[in-house]
Design an enzyme around this catalytic site. Sequence first.
Site, PDB file in Angstrom:
ATOM      1  N   GLU A 196      -3.552   2.611   6.553  1.00  0.00           N
ATOM      2  CA  GLU A 196      -2.740   1.979   7.609  1.00  0.00           C
ATOM      3  C   GLU A 196      -3.270   2.324   9.009  1.00  0.00           C
ATOM      4  O   GLU A 196      -2.511   2.654   9.917  1.00  0.00           O
ATOM      5  CB  GLU A 196      -1.268   2.397   7.463  1.00  0.00           C
ATOM      6  CG  GLU A 196      -0.633   1.925   6.168  1.00  0.00           C
ATOM      7  CD  GLU A 196       0.859   2.205   6.091  1.00  0.00           C
ATOM      8  OE1 GLU A 196       1.353   3.039   6.874  1.00  0.00           O
ATOM      9  OE2 GLU A 196       1.544   1.583   5.264  1.00  0.00           O
ATOM     10  N   GLU A 267       1.042  -1.690  -1.124  1.00  0.00           N
ATOM     11  CA  GLU A 267       2.320  -0.961  -1.118  1.00  0.00           C
ATOM     12  C   GLU A 267       3.483  -1.936  -1.030  1.00  0.00           C
ATOM     13  O   GLU A 267       3.736  -2.513   0.021  1.00  0.00           O
ATOM     14  CB  GLU A 267       2.403   0.019   0.065  1.00  0.00           C
ATOM     15  CG  GLU A 267       1.528   1.243  -0.067  1.00  0.00           C
ATOM     16  CD  GLU A 267       1.802   2.277   1.025  1.00  0.00           C
ATOM     17  OE1 GLU A 267       2.880   2.202   1.668  1.00  0.00           O
ATOM     18  OE2 GLU A 267       0.934   3.139   1.245  1.00  0.00           O
TER      19      GLU A 267
END
EC number: 3.2.1.23
Length: 844
Positions: A196, A267
């Site tokens: 991320e 995710e």
Amino acid sequence: MRKHSLDRWLLTAILVVLLSSSCTLASKKEMKKKTKGKEVTYDGTSLIVDGKRELLFSGSIHYPRSTPEMWPSIIKRAKQGGLNTIQTYVFWNVHEPEQGKFNFSGRADLVKFIKLIQKNGMYVTLRLGPFIQAEWTHGGLPYWLREVPGIFFRTDNKQFKEHTERYVRMVLDKMKEEKLFASQGGPIILGQIENEYSAVQRAYKEDGVNYIKWGSKLVDSMNLGIPWVMCKQNDAPDPMINACNGRHCGDTFPGPNKDNKPSMWTENWTTQFRVFGDAPVKRSVEDIAFSVARFFSKNGSHVNYYMYHGGTNFGRTSAHYVTTRYYDDAPLDEYGLEREPKYGHLKHLHNALNLCKKPLLWGQPRTEKPGKDTEIRYYEQPGTKSCAAFLANNNTEAAETIKFRGRDYVIAPRSISILPDCKTVVYNTAQIVSHHTSRNFMKSKKANKKFDFTVFTEPLPKKLEGNSYVPVELYGLTKDKSDYGWYTTSFKVHENQLPKKKGAKTTVRIASLGHALHVWFNGEYLGNGHGSHDEKSFVFQKPVILKAGENQLIMLGVLTGFPDSGSYLEHRYTGPRSVSILGLSSGTLDLTESSKWGNKVGMEGERLGIQTEKGLKKVKWEKFSGKASGLTWYQTYFDAPESESAAAIRMNGMGKGLIWVNGEGVGRYWMSFLNPLNQSTQIEYHIPRSFLKPKKNLLVIFEEEPNVKPELIDFVIVNRDTVCSYVGENYTPSVKHWIRKQDEVQAITDNVSLTATLKCSGNKKIAAVEFASFGNPIGDCGNFTLGTCNAPVSKQVVEKHCLGKAECVIPVNKSTFQQDKKDSCKNVVKTLAVQVKCARDKKN
């Protein structure tokens, strides 16, 4: 005769040798076949493993958050839930807690974990870091990295890149040595570098762009034969695949940044992680199923559930304020038990999507928009009958009818129906036909004998050594060796500085950057204060009585873990920052820079290791009298709870601290930090069975707060023996009735009908029917009540079908429950709600 016998003997011997050689060759071929490498590539549709396109259903399971004894069961259940891939982070600070000293044993045995996954015939995605976040202390980065001169984390920084490359090569070389990559015949088909990064990239400007390019080149240059992803990194450099994280990637993901890359979801958050002070938060399985069906209907081919099993943040491993229990609302709960219906409904979804596999991977996509809130997405393979359709209703309040290929389909509010042959509905995301469970914490009879607590109270430091003119920053002071850092200072007050006005009070005021604080003034305990996950800073302010002459202030700074996110993590600070005395006649006295501060790390009990049998003898323990001050160690012994079920300790009556069983760190507890509902965020704390002996288990608790009640602590056995079903008469029958043969979807049973299924776990059977209603019951599993409509024979019918069985199937239709053919509420769409209790047969 002798010549003939000799000939026969020679002939037999030759045959034996030939057969042996043949078997050896066959064995070698079989061995070669078993270890044959698989090429993993990709295109704009999917990953391609060994020449075959794959739909990948993956779940995050983190090896340090459960025990090696639990891994086989957790992985097996994940596979039975329809997963074909396990995703895990690699935790740098677990494997290299001290620079150059590596740990790959026990809960850190990554190789063993991956080989267990391989044994179950599943793939692995390895998320390497170096930064992982994961609500894990310091985002997985080892503390010692902070102290490397000139270092800046996660940017184009020479020192950080050197240490990262050494770590990355060490881990990947280890995987290569163990032949764990798919190209070597192993299960690892996908890797991830960084995590991320787009969330912090702008803070580093051009250095951030260069860092991402460097990380990409590093793993690509190692030629390991697997593709690599970067999650939430839309500008991921080639050949990295940019992937999505979030709850609804079917709507929020802009898609791959190149046409030759597949749509991947790294995710899909199955719930929200919890922090101390949180109110309960859940994500419904209907919402998860809707999001996954939508993603696959829009060219998705890979989804990973974060988490599939969250587990436990043992010891001091959680990030700041994060609870010891992690992602407990995942399909497998903290104890590795199936959380129904989340587990079962997603299993059915995977079955339905697998029925669509051929058209999804080889068909051409088409879209129709028949109404404002409705949508049809389907895949058709030209020249064949291969076709799969997804009929979506985005209306959150009402069902919608969709006409598709000459048929009408009623689609429930905010749901997607899956038609693997473009004709037959086999699954609807909002209609749950799998069973439900409610978790029970049963007080152990064996473990909860009267506890004989003895205590050791930490001595308050008098005047610590130190020459700092400001309180030392707490992360740097503790160096992740302890949650606790002491601060002491003394200062003189002249008689003429004391308040002259009668009744006037002086006050100590301490501004802290977090996380918690205990304060003593002239030997008297003033109290404590703390921040929260969202607002870490706080001000502690209490009246004090000053005396003319020397006064002493003692502060205990308390950590709840290191931060796990954000830019410039190496420059994040916490602990007391400003200390002043208010109300003096001479004005405010700032102690921050006018006094010398002494410092000390940790508790005396920690230094001596008194949480272990060996360390116990190093201090004098006294019998607990029923009352104790704060900073007290409590110890007692208990027998292991009966049965083989999961075990936990309930920390009722306690405040805040740490728990050990037989020297193993169970985790941090914080009962006194109440949520908006005036409840403790976490009450039960998991004790893995591998921590326990049959008898005389050592329990040690370090409690920060005074006047707690350890006698209220108890041990519990965890089960999911309350099993339920909640099925509407208009639901789609279970997908398990269907299989795909060639281009046709065929029923495997003569009668495809709607049923409710109840199943006990282990060797248990249905011992009692606690609730049954065919009508309009309300509530959920463990809390059903009758509505205004109910078939009187409901319980009788269910008992007939279920009592004494390990599993039962109940038809859900009017003819089963309205045997007198009378319907007292004709206009009500009926639902069957059932709750049963499972138990072991007393004979066993």
